[in-house]
Design a protein around this motif. Structure first.
Motif, PDB file in Angstrom:
ATOM      1  N   SER A  99      49.145  45.335  33.287  1.00 19.37           N
ATOM      2  CA  SER A  99      48.348  46.337  34.200  1.00 19.37           C
ATOM      3  C   SER A  99      48.784  45.759  35.662  1.00 19.37           C
ATOM      4  O   SER A  99      48.289  46.654  36.711  1.00 19.37           O
ATOM      5  CB  SER A  99      46.878  46.501  34.132  1.00 19.37           C
ATOM      6  OG  SER A  99      46.518  46.667  32.797  1.00 19.37           O
ATOM      7  N   GLY A 100      49.568  45.053  35.780  1.00 21.65           N
ATOM      8  CA  GLY A 100      50.311  44.627  36.856  1.00 21.65           C
ATOM      9  C   GLY A 100      49.559  43.369  37.789  1.00 21.65           C
ATOM     10  O   GLY A 100      49.585  43.369  39.077  1.00 21.65           O
ATOM     11  N   SER A 101      48.604  42.704  37.139  1.00 23.23           N
ATOM     12  CA  SER A 101      47.911  41.730  37.301  1.00 23.23           C
ATOM     13  C   SER A 101      47.134  41.933  38.654  1.00 23.23           C
ATOM     14  O   SER A 101      47.187  41.118  39.831  1.00 23.23           O
ATOM     15  CB  SER A 101      48.866  40.504  38.005  1.00 23.23           C
ATOM     16  OG  SER A 101      49.725  40.187  36.800  1.00 23.23           O
ATOM     17  N   PRO A 102      46.255  42.891  38.536  1.00 19.64           N
ATOM     18  CA  PRO A 102      45.413  43.110  39.666  1.00 19.64           C
ATOM     19  C   PRO A 102      44.304  42.120  40.266  1.00 19.64           C
ATOM     20  O   PRO A 102      43.826  41.334  39.307  1.00 19.64           O
ATOM     21  CB  PRO A 102      44.734  44.488  39.234  1.00 19.64           C
ATOM     22  CG  PRO A 102      44.594  44.553  37.631  1.00 19.64           C
ATOM     23  CD  PRO A 102      46.009  43.848  37.379  1.00 19.64           C
ATOM     24  N   GLU A 103      44.162  42.025  41.347  1.00 21.28           N
ATOM     25  CA  GLU A 103      43.196  40.965  41.884  1.00 21.28           C
ATOM     26  C   GLU A 103      41.627  41.641  41.439  1.00 21.28           C
ATOM     27  O   GLU A 103      41.488  42.789  41.531  1.00 21.28           O
ATOM     28  CB  GLU A 103      43.258  41.128  43.280  1.00 21.28           C
ATOM     29  CG  GLU A 103      44.416  40.274  43.779  1.00 21.28           C
ATOM     30  CD  GLU A 103      44.260  38.753  43.761  1.00 21.28           C
ATOM     31  OE1 GLU A 103      43.014  38.310  43.776  1.00 21.28           O
ATOM     32  OE2 GLU A 103      45.278  38.362  43.871  1.00 21.28           O
ATOM     33  N   PRO A 104      40.904  40.653  40.949  1.00 24.96           N
ATOM     34  CA  PRO A 104      39.697  41.055  40.624  1.00 24.96           C
ATOM     35  C   PRO A 104      38.806  41.118  42.061  1.00 24.96           C
ATOM     36  O   PRO A 104      38.921  40.622  42.950  1.00 24.96           O
ATOM     37  CB  PRO A 104      38.820  39.793  39.904  1.00 24.96           C
ATOM     38  CG  PRO A 104      39.826  38.640  40.213  1.00 24.96           C
ATOM     39  CD  PRO A 104      40.847  39.208  40.500  1.00 24.96           C
ATOM     40  N   LYS A 105      37.869  42.197  41.973  1.00 22.14           N
ATOM     41  CA  LYS A 105      37.211  42.752  42.977  1.00 22.14           C
ATOM     42  C   LYS A 105      36.002  41.493  43.501  1.00 22.14           C
ATOM     43  O   LYS A 105      35.568  41.701  44.555  1.00 22.14           O
ATOM     44  CB  LYS A 105      36.270  43.863  42.680  1.00 22.14           C
ATOM     45  CG  LYS A 105      37.199  45.117  42.557  1.00 22.14           C
ATOM     46  CD  LYS A 105      36.522  46.565  42.200  1.00 22.14           C
ATOM     47  CE  LYS A 105      37.484  47.516  42.022  1.00 22.14           C
ATOM     48  NZ  LYS A 105      36.815  48.813  41.631  1.00 22.14           N
ATOM     49  N   THR A 106      35.639  40.694  42.556  1.00 26.16           N
ATOM     50  CA  THR A 106      34.867  39.743  43.075  1.00 26.16           C
ATOM     51  C   THR A 106      35.259  38.126  42.575  1.00 26.16           C
ATOM     52  O   THR A 106      35.974  38.325  41.646  1.00 26.16           O
ATOM     53  CB  THR A 106      33.492  39.894  42.260  1.00 26.16           C
ATOM     54  OG1 THR A 106      32.523  38.577  42.982  1.00 26.16           O
ATOM     55  CG2 THR A 106      33.385  39.894  40.624  1.00 26.16           C
ATOM     56  N   ALA A 107      35.014  37.174  43.475  1.00 27.69           N
ATOM     57  CA  ALA A 107      35.401  36.014  43.086  1.00 27.69           C
ATOM     58  C   ALA A 107      34.424  35.068  42.418  1.00 27.69           C
ATOM     59  O   ALA A 107      34.661  34.002  41.735  1.00 27.69           O
ATOM     60  CB  ALA A 107      35.623  35.186  44.335  1.00 27.69           C
TER      61      ALA A 107
ATOM     62  N   VAL B  34      36.274  41.229  32.764  1.00 23.99           N
ATOM     63  CA  VAL B  34      34.636  41.258  32.787  1.00 23.99           C
ATOM     64  C   VAL B  34      34.149  42.483  33.671  1.00 23.99           C
ATOM     65  O   VAL B  34      33.295  43.225  33.388  1.00 23.99           O
ATOM     66  CB  VAL B  34      33.902  40.123  33.217  1.00 23.99           C
ATOM     67  CG1 VAL B  34      32.353  40.319  33.473  1.00 23.99           C
ATOM     68  CG2 VAL B  34      34.141  39.033  32.396  1.00 23.99           C
ATOM     69  N   GLU B  35      34.795  42.617  34.903  1.00 27.19           N
ATOM     70  CA  GLU B  35      34.347  43.783  36.003  1.00 27.19           C
ATOM     71  C   GLU B  35      34.725  45.146  35.236  1.00 27.19           C
ATOM     72  O   GLU B  35      34.182  46.164  35.845  1.00 27.19           O
ATOM     73  CB  GLU B  35      34.822  43.330  37.264  1.00 27.19           C
ATOM     74  CG  GLU B  35      36.339  43.298  37.487  1.00 27.19           C
ATOM     75  CD  GLU B  35      36.653  42.834  38.935  1.00 27.19           C
ATOM     76  OE1 GLU B  35      37.614  43.592  39.330  1.00 27.19           O
ATOM     77  OE2 GLU B  35      35.962  42.174  39.608  1.00 27.19           O
TER      78      GLU B  35
ATOM     79  N   TYR C  64      44.234  31.748  33.207  1.00 28.04           N
ATOM     80  CA  TYR C  64      43.691  33.191  32.740  1.00 28.04           C
ATOM     81  C   TYR C  64      42.514  33.557  33.465  1.00 28.04           C
ATOM     82  O   TYR C  64      41.767  34.400  33.365  1.00 28.04           O
ATOM     83  CB  TYR C  64      43.149  33.105  31.331  1.00 28.04           C
ATOM     84  CG  TYR C  64      42.673  31.579  31.139  1.00 28.04           C
ATOM     85  CD1 TYR C  64      41.300  31.650  31.209  1.00 28.04           C
ATOM     86  CD2 TYR C  64      43.267  30.771  30.580  1.00 28.04           C
ATOM     87  CE1 TYR C  64      40.485  30.374  30.901  1.00 28.04           C
ATOM     88  CE2 TYR C  64      42.698  29.476  30.268  1.00 28.04           C
ATOM     89  CZ  TYR C  64      41.314  29.268  30.461  1.00 28.04           C
ATOM     90  OH  TYR C  64      40.670  28.100  30.117  1.00 28.04           O
ATOM     91  N   CYS C  65      42.124  32.875  34.637  1.00 30.28           N
ATOM     92  CA  CYS C  65      40.948  33.007  35.425  1.00 30.28           C
ATOM     93  C   CYS C  65      40.660  34.458  35.829  1.00 30.28           C
ATOM     94  O   CYS C  65      39.885  35.073  35.821  1.00 30.28           O
ATOM     95  CB  CYS C  65      40.650  31.850  36.563  1.00 30.28           C
ATOM     96  SG  CYS C  65      39.299  32.251  37.311  1.00 30.28           S
ATOM     97  N   GLU C  66      41.560  34.826  36.653  1.00 34.01           N
ATOM     98  CA  GLU C  66      41.664  36.084  37.411  1.00 34.01           C
ATOM     99  C   GLU C  66      41.772  37.273  36.129  1.00 34.01           C
ATOM    100  O   GLU C  66      41.162  38.185  36.396  1.00 34.01           O
ATOM    101  CB  GLU C  66      42.936  36.163  38.236  1.00 34.01           C
ATOM    102  CG  GLU C  66      42.775  35.624  39.467  1.00 34.01           C
ATOM    103  CD  GLU C  66      43.693  35.963  40.522  1.00 34.01           C
ATOM    104  OE1 GLU C  66      44.784  36.453  40.042  1.00 34.01           O
ATOM    105  OE2 GLU C  66      43.586  35.511  41.708  1.00 34.01           O
ATOM    106  N   ALA C  67      42.581  36.844  35.104  1.00 35.25           N
ATOM    107  CA  ALA C  67      42.488  37.940  34.212  1.00 35.25           C
ATOM    108  C   ALA C  67      41.068  38.124  33.284  1.00 35.25           C
ATOM    109  O   ALA C  67      40.343  39.259  33.245  1.00 35.25           O
ATOM    110  CB  ALA C  67      43.410  37.555  32.874  1.00 35.25           C
TER     111      ALA C  67
END
Length: 639
Positions: A518-526, A547-548, A539-542
């Motif tokens: 999907s382009g490795s999008p940044e999660p909206k929350t940290a 989840v979100e 795999y953390c950001e994935a």
């Protein structure tokens, strides 16, 4: 008075010569030959109604000098040598004795090909101009309908195909030059060369019942004793299209199917046993011969396997444990040869069979086909995918007419029973891999079907690199998917040299793959609720993205279990959610997917989108661990 009588006898003798052999010249032995004239063979008079018992007395039709003439053909030795040379719509030089043809040979054309230009008295072909006095058109694309029609020079249009004999031009079919993607070396007795040779007619020889048996339906035709591809096979394939059918039961007079046990169209194509016979002849010999001198290797399909074993070339058995490259299997009414066995147990094999065309006609011919021991109907096997890939890529004209074929393993791989004859002969032949059979310096006996095909077609060199993965081979069902995933940065493998396609896919990997796709999008929350997902884990950001976006909720409120293996149900569900949780139009038909299972909508969607076809036998195996090859392949199909 004596002079007048002698003159009268001389005149009568000359007249009788003209009546016996029209348009021919008297030879020293009393026979006649066509001289500068040529004869177009039109076939047997009353084809479709005459009986095989009277074949020595058949009347044969020819066209010469603007008219049809008819002859019987010498056949006192029951070899039918002349009949085994005659092909409808082809041009011949004839030798005759009275009203009997004693010999026939294909006439040598001065030129053949596409017309470049023409005048009232000449035609230009291949850059050379030929004087012409006569123009005819040969029509020969339907059984029993070979005709010759008088034409004029005005009909010699640029782009039309023509053959020039003497001062006569015949508008007629001329095949395009053809070079097979794979071909063998005559007389080279190796396992690789046997398979190379067997590949030579693939995609360019149509199935004709009795094709390349001799005219009298006893042994090999001249085609089956020809080194290399017979031109008549190439001609016939190129003349036909998806509407070709090997049998017209409603109209025997216009059917290629043999009428009453003789093969009028022996030359046009090849049936199953003649195909194997031709292959063996080309491996065992270096020069062509004729069927009045050799019987060759064409025989009843059910007898071939055991007959070859009796020649000392290998072994024969009815106790089938497994198949190996080069095996020849004789069943009731059919014979086929193994190209190779796939890693999943499915089999790629070669045969000549009247498979249905895309127009719904039984035609077919020599082709790669597949067997799936796990299910006669499940095309989701490596063999079928390989067959589809190679037939489509290397035989486009064939693939325009025919789809790849999956045959019944039970029917094809079970020795015939029911009669003493079948039980005596039917079974499997395996080559001795030594000088008594075929040697194997190339190691083909230990290769998979994918490896053999890649080597035969040179795909190992032409396929893109897999970043050095030594466990991803050309022909593997996941080969293209892994290549795509590497190029897109979705995976880099488990090491510099391995992808580990059969390794279990972990939950961390199952969310990382679609995230990268999907382009490795940044999660909206940290914010990270999972105590087992380190902030610096690959795999953390994935995981946070998954989840979100509602793709997963973890295994508990505080754990994600990244190293736990992912089941097929979980993997499909993740992909379904990542693609918007779209509803399928109907439930999946897998017997092991309950309608109220949490993953049922995902499986139905995946089946409808051809993301997965299950594992065979109507099963999806939801609780089986998903492999890395499977998940990458699913993503590839969704691209």
């Amino acid at each position: 008075m004596k002079k007048r009588l002698c003159s009268l006898l001389l005149v009568l003798t000359m007249l009788s010569t003209l009546l016996v052999a029209p348009a021919s010249a008297l030879e020293a032995d009393g026979s006649t030959s066509a001289g500068n004239e040529t004869y177009v063979y039109l076939g047997v008079k009353d084809y479709g109604t005459v009986e095989a018992d009277s074949k020595p007395d058949f009347v044969h039709r020819f066209y010469t000098n603007g008219e049809e003439v008819q002859y019987t053909i010498a056949s006192s030795d029951n070899k039918y040598a002349v009949q085994n040379k005659l092909q409808e719509g082809y041009v011949y030089d004839l030798s005759t004795q009275g009203s009997v043809v004693t010999d026939a040979n294909l006439a040598a054309a001065k030129a053949e090909g596409k017309i470049e230009s023409a005048t009232a008295s000449s035609v230009t072909v291949g850059g050379k101009t030929y004087d012409i006095a006569n123009v005819y058109e040969i029509t020969n694309n339907t059984a029993g309908k070979a005709t010759v029609t008088a034409k004029t020079a005005a009909d010699l249009t640029a782009g039309a195909t023509v053959k020039v004999y003497g001062d006569t031009a015949f508008l007629t079919f001329v095949a395009e030059d053809y070079t097979a993607p794979v071909s063998g070396t005559p007389g080279e007795r190796t396992l690789k060369n046997y398979l190379q040779t067997a590949m030579n007619p693939v995609g360019t020889a149509l199935y004709v019942y009795g094709g390349s048996w001799d005219w009298q339906d006893v042994n090999s035709s001249n085609q089956a004793l020809t080194i290399g591809l017979p031109q008549s096979w190439i001609d016939f394939f190129q003349q036909q299209d998806a509407n070709y059918t090997y049998k017209n039961s409603a109209d025997p007079a216009h059917s290629y199917y043999p009428h009453n046990s003789w093969n009028q169209y022996y030359y046009a194509g090849v049936d199953c046993s003649a195909y194997i016979g031709w292959t063996v002849y080309n491996v065992m010999h270096t020069e062509s011969t004729t069927n009045d001198l050799s019987d060759g290797y064409v025989m009843s399909a059910v007898k071939m396997a055991k007959t070859f074993a009796e020649k000392g070339w290998g072994t024969w058995t009815r106790d089938i444990k497994s198949f190996k490259p080069g095996d020849i299997f004789s069943m009731s009414g059919h014979v086929w040869t193994v190209l190779g066995v796939c890693d999943d147990g499915s089999i790629v094999f070669l045969h000549s069979t009247p498979s249905d065309s895309k127009a719904g006609q039984g035609g077919g011919g020599v082709q790669l086909s597949a067997l799936n021991p796990n299910s006669d109907d499940d095309k989701n096997c490596e063999a079928y995918k390989l067959v589809t890939k190679y037939m489509t890529k290397y035989y486009p004209e064939w693939s325009d007419r025919y789809d790849a074929v999956l045959r019944s393993y039970i029917s094809y791989a079970t020795p015939a029973t029911g009669t003493e004859y079948k039980e005596t002969w039917s079974g499997n032949f395996s080559w001795n891999l030594d000088s008594s059979g075929l040697t194997d310096p190339d190691g083909y006996a230990d290769m998979s079907a994918a490896e053999i095909l890649a080597d035969l077609f040179g795909d190992a060199e032409t396929q893109p690199s897999q970043k050095g993965f030594n466990d991803v081979k050309p022909g593997d069902y996941f080969y293209d998917a892994v290549n795509w995933a590497v190029e897109k940065g979705i995976t880099t493998g488990t090491s510099a040299t391995t992808f580990s396609p059969n390794a279990s896919c972990t939950r961390a990997q199952i969310v990382t793959f679609p995230w990268r796709a999907s382009g490795s999008p940044e999660p909206k929350t940290a914010s990270n609720p999972f105590t087992d997902v380190a902030a610096n884990a690959y795999y953390c950001e994935a995981v946070l993205w998954a989840v979100e976006n509602g793709i997963t909720t973890g295994t508990s409120a505080t754990t994600f279990s990244p190293d736990a293996p992912c089941t097929r149900a979980q993997g499909v569900t993740f992909l379904w959610r990542a693609n918007g949780s779209k509803a399928a139009s109907a439930a999946a038909s897998f017997t092991d997917v309950a309608s109220d299972a949490y993953y049922a909508p995902a499986v139905a969607w995946a089946a409808e989108q051809n993301v997965t076809g299950g594992v065979g036998n109507g099963l999806f195996s939801p609780d089986t661990t998903c492999t890395r090859a499977q998940i990458v392949s699913m993503l590839y199909r969704l691209r």
